[in-house]
Design a protein around this motif. Structure first.
Motif, PDB file in Angstrom:
ATOM      1  N   PRO A 150      44.068  57.980  28.916  1.00  0.00           N
ATOM      2  CA  PRO A 150      43.586  57.833  27.945  1.00  0.00           C
ATOM      3  C   PRO A 150      44.826  58.198  26.932  1.00  0.00           C
ATOM      4  CG  PRO A 150      42.094  58.958  29.026  1.00  0.00           C
ATOM      5  CD  PRO A 150      43.331  58.892  29.598  1.00  0.00           C
ATOM      6  N   ILE A 151      44.881  57.643  25.573  1.00  0.00           N
ATOM      7  CA  ILE A 151      45.939  57.601  24.589  1.00  0.00           C
ATOM      8  C   ILE A 151      45.420  57.620  23.315  1.00  0.00           C
ATOM      9  CG2 ILE A 151      47.597  56.049  23.139  1.00  0.00           C
ATOM     10  CD1 ILE A 151      48.089  54.400  24.931  1.00  0.00           C
ATOM     11  N   LEU A 152      45.844  59.124  23.410  1.00  0.00           N
ATOM     12  CA  LEU A 152      45.822  59.702  21.698  1.00  0.00           C
ATOM     13  C   LEU A 152      46.500  60.025  20.460  1.00  0.00           C
ATOM     14  CD1 LEU A 152      43.782  60.989  23.733  1.00  0.00           C
ATOM     15  CD2 LEU A 152      43.196  63.135  22.121  1.00  0.00           C
ATOM     16  N   PHE A 153      46.187  58.979  19.722  1.00  0.00           N
ATOM     17  CA  PHE A 153      46.945  59.427  18.084  1.00  0.00           C
ATOM     18  C   PHE A 153      46.788  60.087  17.560  1.00  0.00           C
ATOM     19  CE2 PHE A 153      47.750  57.896  13.548  1.00  0.00           C
ATOM     20  CZ  PHE A 153      49.012  57.366  14.229  1.00  0.00           C
ATOM     21  N   VAL A 154      48.128  61.320  17.508  1.00  0.00           N
ATOM     22  CA  VAL A 154      48.035  61.897  16.073  1.00  0.00           C
ATOM     23  C   VAL A 154      48.533  62.614  15.575  1.00  0.00           C
ATOM     24  CG1 VAL A 154      47.202  63.479  18.900  1.00  0.00           C
ATOM     25  CG2 VAL A 154      49.358  63.463  18.585  1.00  0.00           C
ATOM     26  N   GLY A 155      48.611  61.293  15.076  1.00  0.00           N
ATOM     27  CA  GLY A 155      49.622  61.205  13.502  1.00  0.00           C
ATOM     28  C   GLY A 155      50.830  61.592  13.960  1.00  0.00           C
ATOM     29  N   TYR A 156      51.736  62.686  13.273  1.00  0.00           N
ATOM     30  CA  TYR A 156      52.848  63.313  13.460  1.00  0.00           C
ATOM     31  C   TYR A 156      53.314  64.419  14.566  1.00  0.00           C
ATOM     32  CZ  TYR A 156      54.797  60.494   9.421  1.00  0.00           C
ATOM     33  OH  TYR A 156      54.876  59.842   8.803  1.00  0.00           O
ATOM     34  N   GLY A 157      52.057  64.728  15.071  1.00  0.00           N
ATOM     35  CA  GLY A 157      51.671  65.129  16.636  1.00  0.00           C
ATOM     36  C   GLY A 157      52.205  66.646  15.823  1.00  0.00           C
ATOM     37  N   ILE A 158      52.220  67.093  15.023  1.00  0.00           N
ATOM     38  CA  ILE A 158      52.992  68.594  14.384  1.00  0.00           C
ATOM     39  C   ILE A 158      51.261  69.810  14.259  1.00  0.00           C
ATOM     40  CG2 ILE A 158      53.454  69.688  11.918  1.00  0.00           C
ATOM     41  CD1 ILE A 158      55.009  67.215  12.005  1.00  0.00           C
ATOM     42  N   ASP A 159      51.862  70.777  14.678  1.00  0.00           N
ATOM     43  CA  ASP A 159      50.515  72.136  14.225  1.00  0.00           C
ATOM     44  C   ASP A 159      51.733  73.392  13.744  1.00  0.00           C
ATOM     45  OD1 ASP A 159      49.556  74.282  14.038  1.00  0.00           O
ATOM     46  OD2 ASP A 159      49.059  74.749  16.136  1.00  0.00           O
ATOM     47  N   ALA A 160      51.874  72.907  11.584  1.00  0.00           N
ATOM     48  CA  ALA A 160      52.917  74.136  11.487  1.00  0.00           C
ATOM     49  C   ALA A 160      52.027  75.154   9.979  1.00  0.00           C
ATOM     50  CB  ALA A 160      53.284  72.938  10.573  1.00  0.00           C
ATOM     51  N   PRO A 161      51.271  76.355  10.675  1.00  0.00           N
ATOM     52  CA  PRO A 161      50.657  76.583   9.861  1.00  0.00           C
ATOM     53  C   PRO A 161      51.347  77.557   8.488  1.00  0.00           C
ATOM     54  CG  PRO A 161      51.292  78.313  12.322  1.00  0.00           C
ATOM     55  CD  PRO A 161      51.671  76.366  12.276  1.00  0.00           C
ATOM     56  N   GLU A 162      52.241  77.468   8.345  1.00  0.00           N
ATOM     57  CA  GLU A 162      52.949  77.489   7.181  1.00  0.00           C
ATOM     58  C   GLU A 162      52.671  76.924   6.398  1.00  0.00           C
ATOM     59  OE1 GLU A 162      56.928  76.373   9.696  1.00  0.00           O
ATOM     60  OE2 GLU A 162      54.568  76.734  10.015  1.00  0.00           O
ATOM     61  N   TYR A 163      52.102  75.379   6.558  1.00  0.00           N
ATOM     62  CA  TYR A 163      52.033  74.323   5.416  1.00  0.00           C
ATOM     63  C   TYR A 163      50.855  73.804   5.255  1.00  0.00           C
ATOM     64  CZ  TYR A 163      57.331  74.329   5.738  1.00  0.00           C
ATOM     65  OH  TYR A 163      58.401  73.707   5.876  1.00  0.00           O
ATOM     66  N   GLN A 164      49.506  74.890   6.138  1.00  0.00           N
ATOM     67  CA  GLN A 164      48.379  74.102   6.836  1.00  0.00           C
ATOM     68  C   GLN A 164      48.412  73.078   7.034  1.00  0.00           C
ATOM     69  OE1 GLN A 164      49.546  75.926   2.956  1.00  0.00           O
ATOM     70  NE2 GLN A 164      49.669  77.444   4.267  1.00  0.00           N
ATOM     71  N   TRP A 165      48.578  73.407   8.017  1.00  0.00           N
ATOM     72  CA  TRP A 165      49.266  71.555   8.633  1.00  0.00           C
ATOM     73  C   TRP A 165      48.161  71.464  10.255  1.00  0.00           C
ATOM     74  CZ3 TRP A 165      49.384  66.328   6.133  1.00  0.00           C
ATOM     75  CH2 TRP A 165      49.369  65.552   6.602  1.00  0.00           C
ATOM     76  N   VAL A 173      43.858  67.519  24.308  1.00  0.00           N
ATOM     77  CA  VAL A 173      44.971  66.899  24.865  1.00  0.00           C
ATOM     78  C   VAL A 173      45.383  66.270  25.762  1.00  0.00           C
ATOM     79  CG1 VAL A 173      45.794  66.876  22.348  1.00  0.00           C
ATOM     80  CG2 VAL A 173      47.543  68.004  24.472  1.00  0.00           C
ATOM     81  N   LYS A 174      44.954  67.482  26.897  1.00  0.00           N
ATOM     82  CA  LYS A 174      45.063  68.142  28.357  1.00  0.00           C
ATOM     83  C   LYS A 174      45.124  66.806  29.205  1.00  0.00           C
ATOM     84  CE  LYS A 174      44.480  73.112  28.309  1.00  0.00           C
ATOM     85  NZ  LYS A 174      43.764  74.189  29.089  1.00  0.00           N
TER      86      LYS A 174
END
Length: 562
Positions: A150-165, A173-174
């Motif tokens: 299966p394919i997941l669309f995860v936008g920019y694929g970013i986990d940036a807690p300092e930017y609350q993103w 996603v495993k």
């Protein structure tokens, strides 16, 4: 027993290597109150003709383009180690040698036997063409792999807690394929992903690593020229040959580390009743949520794999104070692209500018430090690293296995691709402004009559594309010294034209060769500048500025050893 001729004697017999007349003299090294007179004298002894000699040898056809793991790369490493020894710099590699073995694995995708197909839940499958629509590598080193995932669309694929993103919030996603956009959410706000400047979150390498950290089976990065700052041909060509990875790297385990063209993403979304451009726009705004698409990637990937070792070459000059801490590391990569046997005409990628110049600078700086009449305040390390062209792998391994604990390195200064075209009047030191050391950089540049030029293309993410980044990501304050566009005796536009000509006609081409008319005062002057910067960094600890993206990892590295 058959013996090799002495390289120095052999070199004198080679055609096209005649000596040239001395260039005009170097200007004086400026006096700084923070630099001892003996250190200034040592910097003044940095010789452009010695840098020339190193570049001339390292870029000779005999070294076959210095491909990592190949005969020419090994010859280059042996030459650099010998020059460190002759300079008086001590070995700082494995087991009392100058060499640090870097374990690598090279993967080449067999195009004719590899296939990608999008299989929607309803409607016909979409067959992709390798090179035109997609490129991929299996980072695991398996000879072949089959996926129906299966394919997941995860936008920019970013986990940036300092930017609350967090593009991964609420999804597992495993074992799945991630569809992500190159770069990062668009912003004009310097406090949100640094505005127009690219952070590491926008680099494709971060996206690959984050997918691996989360256990994904693979990734499809949607290429957009305007966001990537380079065209599809750059992606396609870089993936046309083998790619190397550090063996047993937990962040290089994707079954399908892939790129797709923007038009392919549009075709995929259209088949699912969606608009790709609207989806990409939505992914750049707060409130976006990742989604599993009603489509599988069905793939068969065949790879040719070889394992090999290549060496970083590391030396040091001991300081007057040998207590741990506050030591400086200079770096430059020595590898290049080797030989392309399928190319017409000249098949050797000599890499004279990229990066025999940086190696020549580091070798000459090691000689200057070792021959100074007084030792440096603290110890200084010199590393000529391998596999930069494969993705900063030699410096990445160096950051993982430094010659001393990371907390004891206060600064890394890197040299990469410096055109030998005369005396510079400007300099680029991108990344130094992120550190407490920047006032020293400014003061020293002014003393050298060097104007500091800003990054003209902050969205290109240049900071993350050279070996200093490998040290920054483990916490060491780090930056590269590069020429600006201004050169003595020339109008302002001349230097920019020289760089554009190099990029268009010689960069990563067999034409990047040594020429007798090269003016190595450029390299020597920036070596002197780097020498004085390094000496001053030995006097006081360097830190990242508060809030910098590497500040947290530096604090972790500075924690007392368990």
């Amino acid at each position: 027993m058959k013996r090799l001729l002495c390289p120095v004697l052999l070199l004198t017999a080679l055609p096209g290597l005649t000596l040239r007349a001395q260039a005009p003299p170097m200007p004086e090294v400026p006096a700084l109150s923070t630099v001892a007179a003996a250190a200034r004298q040592a910097a003044a002894g940095i010789d452009p003709e010695k840098i020339r000699a190193h570049v001339r040898f390292l870029s000779n056809d005999l070294l076959e383009g210095r491909g990592p793991g190949k005969r020419g790369g090994q010859l280059a490493a042996e030459y650099i180690a010998t020059q460190f020894a002759l300079a008086g710099a001590k070995p700082a590699g494995d087991n009392g040698t100058y060499f640090q073995a870097v374990p690598l694995m090279a993967v080449h995708t067999v195009v004719d036997e590899t296939s990608f197909t999008f299989v929607p839940a309803t409607g016909p499958p979409i067959q992709l063409q390798y090179g035109e629509d997609y490129v991929t590598k299996d980072q695991t080193g398996a000879p072949s792999v089959d996926l129906d995932t299966p394919i997941l669309f995860v936008g920019y694929g970013i986990d940036a807690p300092e930017y609350q993103w967090n593009d991964f919030q609420g999804v597992d996603v495993k074992g799945k394929i991630l569809l992500v956009i190159v770069n990062e959410p668009p912003s004009e706000d310097e406090h949100f992903f640094q505005g127009k400047a690219l952070t590491y979150y926008g680099r494709w390498s971060y996206k690959f690593e984050e997918a691996a950290r989360r256990g994904a089976a693979g990734i499809l990065v949607i290429h957009r020229t305007d966001l990537a700052s380079y065209g599809w041909d750059v992606v396609r060509n870089s993936e046309a040959t083998e790619a190397s990875y550090l063996r047993n790297d937990p962040l290089s385990v994707l079954r399908a580390a892939s790129w797709i063209q923007l038009d392919v993403a549009r075709k995929l979304f259209a088949a699912l009743g969606m608009n790709a451009d609207r989806m990409i726009e939505a992914a750049g705004k707060r409130g976006f949520r990742a989604m599993e698409l009603p489509v599988h990637l069905k793939a068969h990937i065949v790879s040719q794999v070889r394992t090999y070792d290549s060496d970083n070459v590391i030396a040091m000059v001991a300081g007057a104070d040998t207590k741990p801490g506050d030591n400086v590391l200079y770096t430059a990569h020595y590898d290049h692209l080797g030989i392309d046997p399928s190319a017409p005409g000249d098949q050797i990628f000599n890499g004279a500018v990229d990066n025999a110049t940086g190696c020549g600078i580091v070798l000459e700086m090691a000689r200057a430090y070792a021959s100074a009449k007084i030792p440096p305040p603290r110890s200084v390390y010199f590393a000529s690293v391998t596999a930069e062209e494969q993705g900063l792998l030699g410096s990445k391994y160096l950051g993982m296995h430094p010659p001393e604990p990371i907390r004891d390195l206060t600064l890394n200064i890197n040299f990469d691709e410096l055109l030998p075209i005369g005396l510079p009047r400007s300099v680029e030191v991108g990344g130094s402004e992120r550190t407490s050391f920047y006032p020293v950089v400014q003061k020293t540049a002014a003393a050298f009559d060097l104007r500091i030029e800003p990054d003209e293309s902050p969205m290109a993410g240049v900071y993350y594309r050279s070996d200093h980044f490998s040290l920054a990501r483990v916490g060491v304050p780090a930056f590269s010294i590069d020429e600006g566009s201004l050169f003595a005796g020339h109008p302002a536009e001349w230097g920019r034209q020289q760089k554009e000509e190099y990029d268009a006609q010689r960069y990563h081409r067999p034409t990047d060769e040594y020429r007798a008319d090269m003016d190595f005062r450029a390299d020597a002057r920036l070596a002197q500048f780097g020498f004085l910067l390094g000496w001053q960094a030995l006097l006081s600890p360097v830190t990242w500025n508060p809030g910098d993206e590497f500040e947290a990892v530096r604090k972790t590295s500075m924690s007392p050893a368990p």
